[in-house]
Design a protein around this motif. Structure first.
Motif, PDB file in Angstrom:
ATOM      1  N   MET A   1      41.230  37.266  31.117  1.00 29.72           N
ATOM      2  CA  MET A   1      41.965  36.362  31.974  1.00 29.72           C
ATOM      3  C   MET A   1      41.729  34.920  31.543  1.00 29.72           C
ATOM      4  O   MET A   1      40.653  34.582  31.075  1.00 29.72           O
ATOM      5  CB  MET A   1      41.510  36.545  33.407  1.00 29.72           C
ATOM      6  N   ALA A   2      42.690  34.058  31.767  1.00 25.87           N
ATOM      7  CA  ALA A   2      42.593  32.657  31.345  1.00 25.87           C
ATOM      8  C   ALA A   2      41.515  31.897  32.117  1.00 25.87           C
ATOM      9  O   ALA A   2      40.813  31.081  31.555  1.00 25.87           O
ATOM     10  CB  ALA A   2      43.942  31.957  31.527  1.00 25.87           C
ATOM     11  N   ARG A   3      41.408  32.128  33.391  1.00 24.34           N
ATOM     12  CA  ARG A   3      40.402  31.491  34.242  1.00 24.34           C
ATOM     13  C   ARG A   3      40.399  29.977  34.102  1.00 24.34           C
ATOM     14  O   ARG A   3      39.372  29.327  34.208  1.00 24.34           O
ATOM     15  CB  ARG A   3      39.019  32.064  33.958  1.00 24.34           C
ATOM     16  N   ARG A   4      41.546  29.384  33.929  1.00 19.49           N
ATOM     17  CA  ARG A   4      41.627  27.945  33.717  1.00 19.49           C
ATOM     18  C   ARG A   4      41.395  27.134  34.987  1.00 19.49           C
ATOM     19  O   ARG A   4      41.070  25.965  34.924  1.00 19.49           O
ATOM     20  CB  ARG A   4      42.980  27.587  33.111  1.00 19.49           C
ATOM     21  N   ASP A   5      41.560  27.746  36.151  1.00 19.16           N
ATOM     22  CA  ASP A   5      41.412  27.029  37.406  1.00 19.16           C
ATOM     23  C   ASP A   5      40.046  27.242  38.055  1.00 19.16           C
ATOM     24  O   ASP A   5      39.838  26.858  39.194  1.00 19.16           O
ATOM     25  CB  ASP A   5      42.503  27.464  38.395  1.00 19.16           C
ATOM     26  N   PRO A  23      40.759  45.865  38.316  1.00 21.23           N
ATOM     27  CA  PRO A  23      41.372  44.755  39.046  1.00 21.23           C
ATOM     28  C   PRO A  23      41.671  45.067  40.516  1.00 21.23           C
ATOM     29  O   PRO A  23      41.582  44.179  41.360  1.00 21.23           O
ATOM     30  CB  PRO A  23      42.650  44.447  38.271  1.00 21.23           C
ATOM     31  N   GLU A  24      42.003  46.292  40.830  1.00 21.81           N
ATOM     32  CA  GLU A  24      42.286  46.635  42.226  1.00 21.81           C
ATOM     33  C   GLU A  24      41.018  46.584  43.072  1.00 21.81           C
ATOM     34  O   GLU A  24      41.041  46.075  44.201  1.00 21.81           O
ATOM     35  CB  GLU A  24      42.945  48.010  42.319  1.00 21.81           C
ATOM     36  N   ALA A  99      33.046  28.277  45.964  1.00 21.18           N
ATOM     37  CA  ALA A  99      33.197  29.709  45.678  1.00 21.18           C
ATOM     38  C   ALA A  99      34.564  30.206  46.134  1.00 21.18           C
ATOM     39  O   ALA A  99      35.229  30.958  45.410  1.00 21.18           O
ATOM     40  CB  ALA A  99      32.082  30.502  46.358  1.00 21.18           C
ATOM     41  N   LEU A 100      34.996  29.782  47.312  1.00 19.81           N
ATOM     42  CA  LEU A 100      36.304  30.231  47.815  1.00 19.81           C
ATOM     43  C   LEU A 100      37.456  29.710  46.956  1.00 19.81           C
ATOM     44  O   LEU A 100      38.463  30.410  46.782  1.00 19.81           O
ATOM     45  CB  LEU A 100      36.487  29.818  49.273  1.00 19.81           C
ATOM     46  N   ALA A 101      37.307  28.513  46.417  1.00 21.67           N
ATOM     47  CA  ALA A 101      38.341  27.995  45.509  1.00 21.67           C
ATOM     48  C   ALA A 101      38.429  28.861  44.258  1.00 21.67           C
ATOM     49  O   ALA A 101      39.528  29.201  43.795  1.00 21.67           O
ATOM     50  CB  ALA A 101      38.050  26.540  45.149  1.00 21.67           C
ATOM     51  N   ASP A 102      37.284  29.240  43.708  1.00 23.22           N
ATOM     52  CA  ASP A 102      37.283  30.107  42.535  1.00 23.22           C
ATOM     53  C   ASP A 102      37.811  31.499  42.873  1.00 23.22           C
ATOM     54  O   ASP A 102      38.531  32.106  42.077  1.00 23.22           O
ATOM     55  CB  ASP A 102      35.891  30.210  41.934  1.00 23.22           C
ATOM     56  N   VAL A 103      37.455  32.001  44.047  1.00 24.90           N
ATOM     57  CA  VAL A 103      37.968  33.306  44.474  1.00 24.90           C
ATOM     58  C   VAL A 103      39.493  33.258  44.556  1.00 24.90           C
ATOM     59  O   VAL A 103      40.176  34.169  44.074  1.00 24.90           O
ATOM     60  CB  VAL A 103      37.354  33.733  45.831  1.00 24.90           C
ATOM     61  N   ALA A 104      40.049  32.197  45.129  1.00 23.47           N
ATOM     62  CA  ALA A 104      41.500  32.080  45.251  1.00 23.47           C
ATOM     63  C   ALA A 104      42.167  32.044  43.874  1.00 23.47           C
ATOM     64  O   ALA A 104      43.184  32.716  43.638  1.00 23.47           O
ATOM     65  CB  ALA A 104      41.872  30.833  46.054  1.00 23.47           C
ATOM     66  N   ALA A 105      41.583  31.284  42.948  1.00 23.91           N
ATOM     67  CA  ALA A 105      42.147  31.198  41.595  1.00 23.91           C
ATOM     68  C   ALA A 105      42.064  32.543  40.882  1.00 23.91           C
ATOM     69  O   ALA A 105      43.016  32.970  40.219  1.00 23.91           O
ATOM     70  CB  ALA A 105      41.427  30.115  40.794  1.00 23.91           C
ATOM     71  N   TYR A 106      40.946  33.206  41.018  1.00 22.98           N
ATOM     72  CA  TYR A 106      40.754  34.504  40.355  1.00 22.98           C
ATOM     73  C   TYR A 106      41.705  35.553  40.939  1.00 22.98           C
ATOM     74  O   TYR A 106      42.307  36.333  40.196  1.00 22.98           O
ATOM     75  CB  TYR A 106      39.300  34.939  40.509  1.00 22.98           C
ATOM     76  N   LEU A 112      48.834  37.910  39.093  1.00 18.86           N
ATOM     77  CA  LEU A 112      49.734  37.678  37.962  1.00 18.86           C
ATOM     78  C   LEU A 112      49.601  38.774  36.923  1.00 18.86           C
ATOM     79  O   LEU A 112      50.595  39.236  36.356  1.00 18.86           O
ATOM     80  CB  LEU A 112      49.453  36.317  37.316  1.00 18.86           C
ATOM     81  N   ARG A 113      48.365  39.189  36.675  1.00 21.57           N
ATOM     82  CA  ARG A 113      48.134  40.252  35.698  1.00 21.57           C
ATOM     83  C   ARG A 113      48.800  41.549  36.160  1.00 21.57           C
ATOM     84  O   ARG A 113      49.374  42.280  35.360  1.00 21.57           O
ATOM     85  CB  ARG A 113      46.641  40.464  35.472  1.00 21.57           C
ATOM     86  N   SER A 114      48.745  41.831  37.464  1.00 25.12           N
ATOM     87  CA  SER A 114      49.350  43.068  37.968  1.00 25.12           C
ATOM     88  C   SER A 114      50.872  43.037  37.831  1.00 25.12           C
ATOM     89  O   SER A 114      51.494  44.077  37.694  1.00 25.12           O
ATOM     90  CB  SER A 114      48.947  43.308  39.422  1.00 25.12           C
ATOM     91  N   LEU A 115      51.460  41.854  37.867  1.00 24.38           N
ATOM     92  CA  LEU A 115      52.915  41.723  37.719  1.00 24.38           C
ATOM     93  C   LEU A 115      53.368  42.005  36.298  1.00 24.38           C
ATOM     94  O   LEU A 115      54.512  42.381  36.071  1.00 24.38           O
ATOM     95  CB  LEU A 115      53.377  40.334  38.142  1.00 24.38           C
TER      96      LEU A 115
END
Length: 117
Positions: A1-5, A23-24, A99-106, A112-115
């Motif tokens: 994953m890019a994990r840019r955010d 991922p699920e 942590a919650l900001a990173d959780v939201a980004a992840y 997106l990956r599932s799409l």
């Protein structure tokens, strides 16, 4: 994953090992973490009975997903007397927000990956 955010508040390799990089399952675990954070964050005040239970619970949840700083801040706050806990609980809130900001980004990246499948 890019994990840019991501800010680095969470070491997602811990989550990946815990979930077998599924991922699920990762989405489910992160969703549970976000729910627990919402439930317990209102108690992060030394004037509120149960604040120590809140940091104890958040500490375990944080460790489970790789949020090391949050777990450390919770452990430090948990060890204090109520009259000394206010600054420590502020640090817990800050670490929880990161942590919650990173959780939201992840979680967004997982979606997106599932799409793309």
């Amino acid at each position: 994953m890019a994990r840019r955010d991501l800010s680095g508040a969470i070491d997602f390799s811990v989550l990946d090992r815990t979930t077998g990089d599924d991922p699920e399952i990762s989405e489910e675990v992160l969703g549970l973490f976000a729910e627990q954070a919402a439930l317990w964050s209102g108690l992060l005040d030394p004037k509120v009975e149960g604040w120590r239970d809140a940091v104890h619970t958040l500490r375990g949840a944080a460790a489970g997903i790789g949020a090391g700083d949050l777990a450390d801040q919770c452990a430090a706050a948990e060890a204090l007397e109520a009259k000394m806990a206010s600054p420590a609980l502020e640090r817990v809130r800050s670490a929880l927000d990161a942590a919650l900001a990173d959780v939201a980004a992840y979680r967004h990246e997982l979606m997106l990956r599932s799409l793309r499948r």
